[in-house]
Design a protein around this motif. Structure first.
Motif, PDB file in Angstrom:
ATOM      1  N   LYS A 517       0.828  -1.204   0.000  1.00 39.98           N
ATOM      2  CA  LYS A 517       0.000   0.000   0.000  1.00 39.98           C
ATOM      3  C   LYS A 517       0.870   1.264   0.000  1.00 39.98           C
ATOM      4  O   LYS A 517       0.527   2.254  -0.653  1.00 39.98           O
ATOM      5  CB  LYS A 517      -0.921   0.000   1.230  1.00 39.98           C
ATOM      6  CG  LYS A 517      -2.023  -1.052   1.195  1.00 39.98           C
ATOM      7  CD  LYS A 517      -3.006  -0.805   0.062  1.00 39.98           C
ATOM      8  CE  LYS A 517      -3.855   0.421   0.342  1.00 39.98           C
ATOM      9  NZ  LYS A 517      -4.854   0.641  -0.752  1.00 39.98           N
ATOM     10  N   LYS A 518       1.983   1.228   0.748  1.00 34.32           N
ATOM     11  CA  LYS A 518       2.895   2.378   0.764  1.00 34.32           C
ATOM     12  C   LYS A 518       3.477   2.622  -0.623  1.00 34.32           C
ATOM     13  O   LYS A 518       3.591   3.761  -1.089  1.00 34.32           O
ATOM     14  CB  LYS A 518       4.023   2.142   1.777  1.00 34.32           C
ATOM     15  CG  LYS A 518       3.590   2.256   3.222  1.00 34.32           C
ATOM     16  CD  LYS A 518       4.791   2.053   4.135  1.00 34.32           C
ATOM     17  CE  LYS A 518       4.391   2.124   5.612  1.00 34.32           C
ATOM     18  NZ  LYS A 518       5.556   1.908   6.515  1.00 34.32           N
ATOM     19  N   LEU A 519       3.862   1.503  -1.279  1.00 30.17           N
ATOM     20  CA  LEU A 519       4.423   1.633  -2.622  1.00 30.17           C
ATOM     21  C   LEU A 519       3.389   2.176  -3.599  1.00 30.17           C
ATOM     22  O   LEU A 519       3.691   3.005  -4.464  1.00 30.17           O
ATOM     23  CB  LEU A 519       4.950   0.273  -3.109  1.00 30.17           C
ATOM     24  CG  LEU A 519       6.191  -0.268  -2.390  1.00 30.17           C
ATOM     25  CD1 LEU A 519       6.492  -1.689  -2.835  1.00 30.17           C
ATOM     26  CD2 LEU A 519       7.403   0.628  -2.650  1.00 30.17           C
ATOM     27  N   GLU A 520       2.145   1.695  -3.457  1.00 29.70           N
ATOM     28  CA  GLU A 520       1.077   2.168  -4.338  1.00 29.70           C
ATOM     29  C   GLU A 520       0.797   3.661  -4.111  1.00 29.70           C
ATOM     30  O   GLU A 520       0.533   4.414  -5.058  1.00 29.70           O
ATOM     31  CB  GLU A 520      -0.193   1.354  -4.101  1.00 29.70           C
ATOM     32  CG  GLU A 520      -0.092  -0.073  -4.620  1.00 29.70           C
ATOM     33  CD  GLU A 520      -1.314  -0.903  -4.279  1.00 29.70           C
ATOM     34  OE1 GLU A 520      -1.549  -1.908  -4.971  1.00 29.70           O
ATOM     35  OE2 GLU A 520      -2.030  -0.547  -3.310  1.00 29.70           O
ATOM     36  N   LYS A 521       0.868   4.066  -2.849  1.00 25.58           N
ATOM     37  CA  LYS A 521       0.669   5.478  -2.544  1.00 25.58           C
ATOM     38  C   LYS A 521       1.782   6.331  -3.173  1.00 25.58           C
ATOM     39  O   LYS A 521       1.524   7.396  -3.748  1.00 25.58           O
ATOM     40  CB  LYS A 521       0.652   5.686  -1.029  1.00 25.58           C
ATOM     41  CG  LYS A 521       0.403   7.132  -0.615  1.00 25.58           C
ATOM     42  CD  LYS A 521       0.400   7.279   0.901  1.00 25.58           C
ATOM     43  CE  LYS A 521       0.184   8.736   1.296  1.00 25.58           C
ATOM     44  NZ  LYS A 521       0.210   8.922   2.763  1.00 25.58           N
ATOM     45  N   GLY A 522       3.013   5.835  -3.068  1.00 26.57           N
ATOM     46  CA  GLY A 522       4.137   6.551  -3.677  1.00 26.57           C
ATOM     47  C   GLY A 522       3.998   6.640  -5.186  1.00 26.57           C
ATOM     48  O   GLY A 522       4.297   7.667  -5.799  1.00 26.57           O
ATOM     49  N   ARG A 523       3.525   5.556  -5.813  1.00 27.06           N
ATOM     50  CA  ARG A 523       3.321   5.562  -7.260  1.00 27.06           C
ATOM     51  C   ARG A 523       2.259   6.590  -7.658  1.00 27.06           C
ATOM     52  O   ARG A 523       2.412   7.319  -8.635  1.00 27.06           O
ATOM     53  CB  ARG A 523       2.911   4.160  -7.714  1.00 27.06           C
ATOM     54  CG  ARG A 523       2.631   4.040  -9.211  1.00 27.06           C
ATOM     55  CD  ARG A 523       2.058   2.675  -9.543  1.00 27.06           C
ATOM     56  NE  ARG A 523       0.799   2.454  -8.833  1.00 27.06           N
ATOM     57  CZ  ARG A 523       0.152   1.285  -8.825  1.00 27.06           C
ATOM     58  NH1 ARG A 523       0.664   0.239  -9.462  1.00 27.06           N
ATOM     59  NH2 ARG A 523      -0.985   1.149  -8.161  1.00 27.06           N
ATOM     60  N   ASN A 524       1.162   6.632  -6.873  1.00 29.05           N
ATOM     61  CA  ASN A 524       0.099   7.595  -7.168  1.00 29.05           C
ATOM     62  C   ASN A 524       0.595   9.040  -7.038  1.00 29.05           C
ATOM     63  O   ASN A 524       0.207   9.925  -7.806  1.00 29.05           O
ATOM     64  CB  ASN A 524      -1.093   7.354  -6.238  1.00 29.05           C
ATOM     65  CG  ASN A 524      -1.777   6.021  -6.497  1.00 29.05           C
ATOM     66  OD1 ASN A 524      -1.673   5.476  -7.600  1.00 29.05           O
ATOM     67  ND2 ASN A 524      -2.455   5.495  -5.492  1.00 29.05           N
ATOM     68  N   GLU A 525       1.454   9.264  -6.037  1.00 28.02           N
ATOM     69  CA  GLU A 525       2.015  10.601  -5.856  1.00 28.02           C
ATOM     70  C   GLU A 525       2.902  10.980  -7.040  1.00 28.02           C
ATOM     71  O   GLU A 525       2.917  12.141  -7.485  1.00 28.02           O
ATOM     72  CB  GLU A 525       2.806  10.665  -4.547  1.00 28.02           C
ATOM     73  CG  GLU A 525       1.926  10.613  -3.301  1.00 28.02           C
ATOM     74  CD  GLU A 525       2.743  10.542  -2.016  1.00 28.02           C
ATOM     75  OE1 GLU A 525       3.979  10.347  -2.121  1.00 28.02           O
ATOM     76  OE2 GLU A 525       2.157  10.667  -0.928  1.00 28.02           O
ATOM     77  N   LYS A 526       3.654   9.991  -7.545  1.00 27.74           N
ATOM     78  CA  LYS A 526       4.493  10.242  -8.714  1.00 27.74           C
ATOM     79  C   LYS A 526       3.631  10.607  -9.925  1.00 27.74           C
ATOM     80  O   LYS A 526       3.979  11.507 -10.702  1.00 27.74           O
ATOM     81  CB  LYS A 526       5.350   9.011  -9.038  1.00 27.74           C
ATOM     82  CG  LYS A 526       6.417   8.685  -8.013  1.00 27.74           C
ATOM     83  CD  LYS A 526       7.509   9.735  -8.002  1.00 27.74           C
ATOM     84  CE  LYS A 526       8.612   9.360  -7.001  1.00 27.74           C
ATOM     85  NZ  LYS A 526       9.647  10.423  -6.911  1.00 27.74           N
ATOM     86  N   ARG A 527       2.518   9.904 -10.085  1.00 31.36           N
ATOM     87  CA  ARG A 527       1.610  10.204 -11.199  1.00 31.36           C
ATOM     88  C   ARG A 527       1.043  11.623 -11.073  1.00 31.36           C
ATOM     89  O   ARG A 527       0.943  12.365 -12.053  1.00 31.36           O
ATOM     90  CB  ARG A 527       0.482   9.175 -11.242  1.00 31.36           C
ATOM     91  CG  ARG A 527       0.925   7.812 -11.766  1.00 31.36           C
ATOM     92  CD  ARG A 527      -0.191   6.795 -11.645  1.00 31.36           C
ATOM     93  NE  ARG A 527       0.199   5.510 -12.218  1.00 31.36           N
ATOM     94  CZ  ARG A 527      -0.446   4.366 -12.005  1.00 31.36           C
ATOM     95  NH1 ARG A 527      -1.515   4.368 -11.217  1.00 31.36           N
ATOM     96  NH2 ARG A 527      -0.023   3.261 -12.577  1.00 31.36           N
ATOM     97  N   GLN A 528       0.665  11.980  -9.838  1.00 35.13           N
ATOM     98  CA  GLN A 528       0.151  13.327  -9.612  1.00 35.13           C
ATOM     99  C   GLN A 528       1.229  14.380  -9.900  1.00 35.13           C
ATOM    100  O   GLN A 528       0.947  15.443 -10.449  1.00 35.13           O
ATOM    101  CB  GLN A 528      -0.359  13.456  -8.182  1.00 35.13           C
ATOM    102  CG  GLN A 528      -1.619  12.630  -7.897  1.00 35.13           C
ATOM    103  CD  GLN A 528      -2.013  12.650  -6.431  1.00 35.13           C
ATOM    104  OE1 GLN A 528      -1.323  13.248  -5.605  1.00 35.13           O
ATOM    105  NE2 GLN A 528      -3.120  11.983  -6.102  1.00 35.13           N
TER     106      GLN A 528
END
Length: 569
Positions: A517-528
């Motif tokens: 979940k932490k990695l997914e959150k980081g990925r979403n932040e990168k997309r943003q």
């Protein structure tokens, strides 16, 4: 993940070897490293400070808003509080603060292209092009930060080139051999660079080769064609410059081109000389002048509408064996320069003086420094007009236009006409212009005016291309970097999910899912971040387009400054 950065490792090797040589020469242990992006700049800063150069590295870029730069700026303001060293412009003062810190405290300055113009670093004699630009004029500008008046040592330039990349190798060959950028102090680079304009088109051709060529043979062929295409233009430019030197300079002038630096002392540059003479003219009844020291003692106030305190004033010229920064000025002496309040009021007063048409007699034989280009005008007379041209487009620009004609009808080139004002002169009778002379002077001025307006428009066009290219390159770099990070995170998430399925205990599975979940959150932040950065780039492009649209509506203002009848005796 890149475990080893060979290019960065070689940076340490280059610094070690270069610093050894600087120590043997007795030169300052200073290095100026140029990068193409702030991301690389920050990476090198962290690397250098962590491994070997803690508290010895300073950054210089277009914003200078990092914590270290802010701290340096605040300390500099406190140090120079109450002095005229502070200009009042935060941008200019911050640049000065960082340069002073590099000179007095740091060993290494890591700079982006923002430091390639308008910065004087003659106390540093080592330049490292960590990222090599393709535009040869940008390289010349970088070297010029250190290789300038006051530099006591040969400037050493270290270029990082990937020898396994055939395109990189051929670019470097062009820069070194064809453009002669690294031939020495008085190489042919100035002559050659004059043949390629501002280098933008050349840079685009290199980019096209990188984009379209894939095999070594294609790269070789493309660069061979480019070199052949450049060859006639460069050869013609070199021949033209050399012919001009040999045909128009007499032997005495050519001999003086080899400057004997041991004899230079207390020289003012041309601009300072004009300010000095202007000051003497306005303050002749209010001050005692010392021409040997370029100082004066003000004993009265020439201006009734402003407070000017009497006292000692000194211009900081370059004395023999010293730099300006080494000259000691007594505490009770004011540093006199164009930005000083007194100088500004002198300039304003001179601008407001009436300038009726007068006869001005220039004395060639009574002038200490003879000017060979004026020899043919001795005994002649004519008319001269000076006009100020202001162009308000992308930037505010001012020009002085000179129209000069002889009584025989010959037109004198503005560069030569300007030399008249280097001679001693005496103002004579009040005169009046006849319509025929007025018409000739106006037509001549109009032609020069149109040339400048056209050149200004072309330069602004090229500037627009450069700025758009920078934004496009920034967008590409940002997009590639973030997409790579997102791709790496996707791969990491996929791997973690596969590992979580193999875990036997529920506790381990829950912990693993937390990490996922932490990695997914980081990925979403990168997309943003990717979307936000793209929006920022679009906004900058829109602002640039808006500025260019304003620029297209050029506001041109012209003002006649004076007209004189001249004669040379």
């Amino acid at each position: 993940v890149i475990k080893k950065n060979s290019k960065a490792d070689h940076l340490f090797i280059a610094l070690d070897k270069a610093f050894e040589q600087l120590q043997l020469l007795g030169a300052n242990q200073k290095a100026l490293i140029f990068t193409e992006s702030k991301r690389t700049q920050e990476y090198l800063y962290n690397l250098l400070t962590e491994k070997k150069y803690k508290d010895q590295v300073v950054l210089f870029n277009g914003t200078n808003n990092d914590p270290q730069s802010t701290r340096i700026y605040n300390q500099w303001l406190e140090m120079h509080k109450g002095t005229d060293k502070i200009s009042g412009s935060p941008t200019a003062d911050k640049r000065s603060a960082i340069v002073d810190y590099f000179r007095d405290n740091a060993t290494i300055m890591i700079a982006t292209e923002a430091a390639s113009e308008g910065v004087n670093l003659q106390f540093c004699s080592l330049v490292l092009n960590y990222d090599m630009p393709w535009n040869p004029q940008r390289i010349e500008q970088r070297i010029g930060r250190c290789h300038r008046y006051g530099q006591k040592f040969d400037v050493v330039v270290v270029n990082f080139v990937n020898i396994r990349n055939q395109a990189d190798v051929r670019v470097y060959e062009l820069l070194e051999q064809k453009f002669r950028l690294f031939d020495g102090v008085f190489g042919a680079s100035d002559e050659v660079l004059g043949a390629i304009g501002n280098g933008v088109d050349f840079e685009k051709r290199i980019a096209q080769i990188y984009q379209e060529c894939r095999t070594t043979e294609e790269i070789q062929s493309a660069f061979d064609d480019l070199q052949e295409e450049l060859k006639p233009t460069i050869s013609e430019k070199l021949q033209s410059v050399r012919s001009t030197l040999l045909e128009n300079f007499d032997e005495e002038v050519r001999e003086k081109l080899r400057v004997n630096y041991d004899k230079t002392k207390s020289y003012l540059n041309t601009f300072e000389q004009k300010l000095w003479k202007l000051t003497k003219y306005v303050l002749k009844d209010f001050a005692f002048f010392n021409d040997n020291e370029f100082s004066f003692n003000l004993h009265g106030n020439p201006f009734h509408d402003v407070t000017i305190h009497p006292g000692s004033y000194k211009m900081l010229c370059t004395e023999e064996g010293k730099k300006k920064s080494d000259i000691i000025v007594p505490d009770d002496t004011n540093i006199y320069r164009v930005g000083h309040k007194l100088a500004q009021h002198i300039l304003q007063k001179c601008k407001s003086l009436p300038t009726p048409v007068r006869l001005v007699e220039f004395n060639y034989t009574d002038t200490p420094t003879l000017i060979s280009s004026l020899n043919g005008l001795i005994g002649n007379s004519g008319w001269l007009r000076v006009e100020q041209l202001s162009i308000d487009s992308f930037e505010n620009e001012d020009y002085l236009l000179l129209s000069c004609i002889t009584d025989e009808g010959a037109e004198i080139e503005p560069e030569i006409a300007q030399r008249l004002f280097s001679l001693r002169a005496e103002e004579k009778d009040l005169l009046y212009l006849v319509p025929e002379t007025e018409s000739r002077l106006s037509k001549s001025i109009a032609r020069y005016r149109q040339e400048i307006v056209t050149t200004n428009a072309l330069r602004n066009r090229d500037f627009f291309d450069i700025e758009m290219d920078k934004l496009d390159q920034w967008a590409d770099d940002m997009k590639i970097s973030l997409e790579k990070e997102i791709k790496d995170l996707d791969a990491e998430i996929k791997l973690r999910r596969a590992e979580a399925k193999k875990m036997l205990s529920l506790e381990s599975k829950v912990a693993a899912q937390r990490e996922i979940k932490k990695l997914e959150k980081g990925r979403n932040e990168k997309r943003q971040s990717l979307f936000a950065s793209q929006d920022e780039i679009d906004e900058r492009k829109e602002n640039l387009l808006t500025d260019i649209e304003k620029m297209l509506n050029q506001k041109i203002k012209q003002e006649e400054l004076f007209t004189i009848r001249w004669t040379i005796i």
